[in-house]
Design an enzyme around this catalytic site. Structure first.
Site, short mmCIF file in Angstrom:
data_model
loop_
_atom_site.label_atom_id
_atom_site.label_comp_id
_atom_site.label_asym_id
_atom_site.label_seq_id
_atom_site.Cartn_x
_atom_site.Cartn_y
_atom_site.Cartn_z
CE LYS A 1 38.86 38.57 45.56
NZ LYS A 1 38.04 37.42 45.12
CB SER B 1 35.81 36.04 48.06
OG SER B 1 36.36 35.87 46.75
CB SER C 1 34.30 35.08 44.36
OG SER C 1 34.34 34.05 45.31
#
Length: 481
Positions: free
Chosen positions: A78, A153, A177
Site C-alpha cells: 500500500k 481504504s 480498511s
C-alpha cells in the site's frame, strides 16, 4: 499451470524444486496487471522487481539460500508504507514527488528474508475512506463487478490480490480498511493485534488504531508472513511480541469452541443479503459442534461515534506536518507563511481529508475538548475495553458480518458522509480494543458481489485466531486457492 494463481507457499515450493523460476512467475502476475490496468489497483508496478527476481533465481541456481526463508515470495505494498528509494504519496497530490529515504520495519524484515516487493497500490487519500474512490490517482474498481466499489481504504491492495495481479499484499487498517475491501472482493483480509507489527514507516492516520495488515487467498500465507514480520521493534514503542505456539497452524476440530454474537448488532440493521448470509454462517458453525451465545453490549451503540471522534482528532495532529515545507509538492507563489500553508493545504488535500482535519480541530477546541474527545477516550478505556476483556473470559471468538452493507455503486454521491462511515460499524470494534480480526469470504449475492464474515480474537492471540480461521475454512468448505 497458471502461474498467476498461486499461493506464496506454492510459489516457494515450485522455485525451490526448480520447477519454475521466480522471474517467470512474476512475469505472469505482471502480464495480468497489463491486461487489466483499468482496475487501477496499482499506482506503480516496480520494474526493478524483475531484476531482483533474476538475481534470486541465480541464488537458487547456486544454492545460496542461507537466511532467505521468504525467497520468491511476491508482495504488493500500500502507498502509505515506506519503501526506501520508492515514491510514497498516500494517494495524495500533496506528497507528489516524495521519495522515501528509508524502509518501514515490516518492509525491512521482508526484504532481509528474501521477499520481493512488486509494486505500490492505490488507496483512499491518507487512508481516509471506505470506497477507494478518494484517491489522487482515481478510483479502484472491484474485480468481481466493475460497477461497484472495492471498499477502502486499502482497496488497491485488495484489488491486485483479487484480480491475481499479486499473490499477497500489505494494507493498513485503522477502522476496517483491510477487512472491508477483503469482504467486498472475496479474499482474506487480516488485521493483527495493535502493536503486533511495527508501525515504523507507516504514514500515520490515527496512531491509536493504525495497524499494517494482509490480503491473501491463503490463511497459511498470512500466518507465514506474520511469523516473519511480527514482534517488538525499538523504532516503535507500541510494538509487542505476539508469536506463540499456535504456529504452525494445525488441523483441529471446531467442536466445543465458544463464540459470541453481539445482540445490538441486529440482523434487522443489515442489508437483507448480508443478514441471510450471517444467519446461514451461524447455522453452519452450529452444525460443526460450535457453541454460539448472544451477548448484550449496550456500549456498542457508542462504538462508531467514539471512533469518529478519536480518529479525526489524531488525524488533525498527524497531518499537520504536511505544510509544503518538508515533503512533496510545493506552490511557488511568494506568500506570507500562513497564506502559504493555507493555499498549499487547500489546493492539494481532498475534500474528505479536509473534512476530517476540520472535524478533528473542532473536537480539540477548548470549548468542545472535554465534551467530546476526553469523554470518548474515557468511555473507551473505562467501559468498552473492560467489557470486551470480560467477554473474552467466557468466549473464544466474536463473530459478525464484516460489513452491514454490500458494496456501493461507483460514484454514489454521499450527501451524508455518515452513511459511508456506517459501513465500518462491525470492523471498528477490533481497532478500538486492539484485537486481531479477519474477514473470510463466505458468500455472493445475485450480482456476484462478495459478502464476508468477520472473526475477532483475543488481543495478542493472533495465531490462535488464524488457526481457528483455517479450520473454519476447511470444515465449511470456503473458497480459496
Amino acid at each position: 499451470m497458471d502461474l498467476s494463481n498461486l499461493t506464496l507457499t506454492k510459489i516457494q515450493e515450485l522455485v525451490l524444486t526448480r520447477k519454475c523460476k521466480i522471474y517467470d512467475i512474476l512475469l505472469a502476475y505482471k502480464n495480468n496487471y497489463e491486461l487489466n490496468k483499468d482496475i487501477n489497483g496499482y499506482i506503480e508496478f516496480f520494474d526493478d522487481s524483475l531484476e531482483i527476481a533474476k538475481r534470486y533465481d541465480d541464488c537458487l541456481k547456486n544454492c545460496e539460500l542461507e537466511d532467505l526463508p521468504l525467497i520468491g515470495m511476491l508482495i504488493a505494498v500500500k502507498d502509505n508504507i515506506s519503501i526506501q528509494d520508492k515514491s510514497l504519496t498516500c494517494a495524495s497530490e500533496i506528497l507528489k514527488g516524495y521519495i522515501s529515504p528509508y524502509d518501514a520495519t515490516v518492509i525491512k524484515r521482508l526484504k532481509n528474508k528474501g521477499a520481493i516487493l512488486i509494486g505500490r497500490t492505490n488507496m483512499d487519500e491518507f487512508a481516509m475512506g471506505s470506497t477507494c474512490e478518494f484517491s489522487y490517482y482515481g478510483a479502484t474498481l472491484n474485480p468481481l463487478n466493475r460497477e461497484y466499489v472495492i471498499g477502502g481504504s486499502s482497496g488497491g491492495s485488495a484489488a491486485v490480490v483479487a484480480a491475481f495481479q499479486a499473490p499477497f499484499s500489505l494494507g493498513s487498517d485503522t477502522g476496517g480498511s483491510v477487512r472491508l475491501p477483503a469482504s467486498f472482493s472475496g479474499i482474506l483480509g487480516f488485521k493483527p493485534s495493535y502493536g503486533g507489527l511495527s508501525r515504523y514507516g507507516l504514514a500515520s492516520y490515527a496512531s491509536s488504531f493504525d495497524q499494517i495488515g494482509f490480503f491473501s487467498h491463503s490463511i497459511e500465507d498470512i500466518a507465514l508472513i506474520l511469523k516473519h514480520t511480527c514482534g517488538s521493534d525499538k523504532m516503535d514503542s507500541t510494538s509487542v511480541d505476539i508469536f506463540d505456539d499456535f504456529y504452525p497452524l494445525k488441523i483441529e476440530s471446531l467442536q466445543g469452541k465458544n463464540l459470541a454474537v453481539i445482540k445490538e448488532l441486529s440482523e434487522d440493521l443489515m442489508d437483507k443479503n448480508v443478514a441471510n448470509s450471517f444467519a446461514k454462517f451461524k447455522l453452519d458453525l452450529l452444525s460443526k459442534g460450535i457453541n454460539i451465545k448472544e451477548v448484550s453490549i449496550e456500549e456498542i451503540n457508542f462504538i462508531l461515534s467514539i471512533y469518529y471522534i478519536i480518529s479525526p482528532v489524531e488525524a488533525s495532529s498527524n497531518l499537520a506536518r504536511y505544510t509544503g515545507l518538508c515533503y512533496g509538492k510545493r506552490i511557488s507563489e511568494g506568500l506570507s507563511l500562513n497564506d502559504f500553508y493555507f493555499k498549499h493545504r487547500s489546493n492539494f488535500l481532498s475534500e474528505e481529508v479536509k473534512r476530517r482535519i476540520v472535524l478533528g480541530n473542532y473536537l480539540l477546541s477548548e470549548r468542545y475538548d472535554s465534551k467530546y474527545y476526553a469523554k470518548a477516550c474515557e468511555i473507551l478505556q473505562n467501559l468498552i475495553i473492560p467489557k470486551f476483556n470480560k467477554l473474552f473470559e467466557s468466549c473464544d471468538f466474536i463473530i459478525t458480518p464484516t460489513s452491514f452493507v454490500k458494496p456501493f455503486r461507483l460514484g454514489l454521491d454521499f450527501d451524508d458522509p455518515v452513511k459511508m462511515y456506517y459501513s465500518d460499524i462491525c470492523t471498528v470494534i477490533a481497532n478500538l480494543i486492539g484485537a486481531p480480526a479477519i474477514s473470510l469470504p463466505y458468500s455472493k449475492d445475485e450480482e456476484g458481489l462478495s459478502i464476508g464474515m468477520q472473526i475477532i480474537g483475543r488481543s495478542k492471540k493472533d495465531f490462535e485466531l488464524l488457526s481457528f480461521s483455517k479450520n473454519v475454512i476447511r470444515e465449511l468448505g470456503l473458497n480459496g486457492i
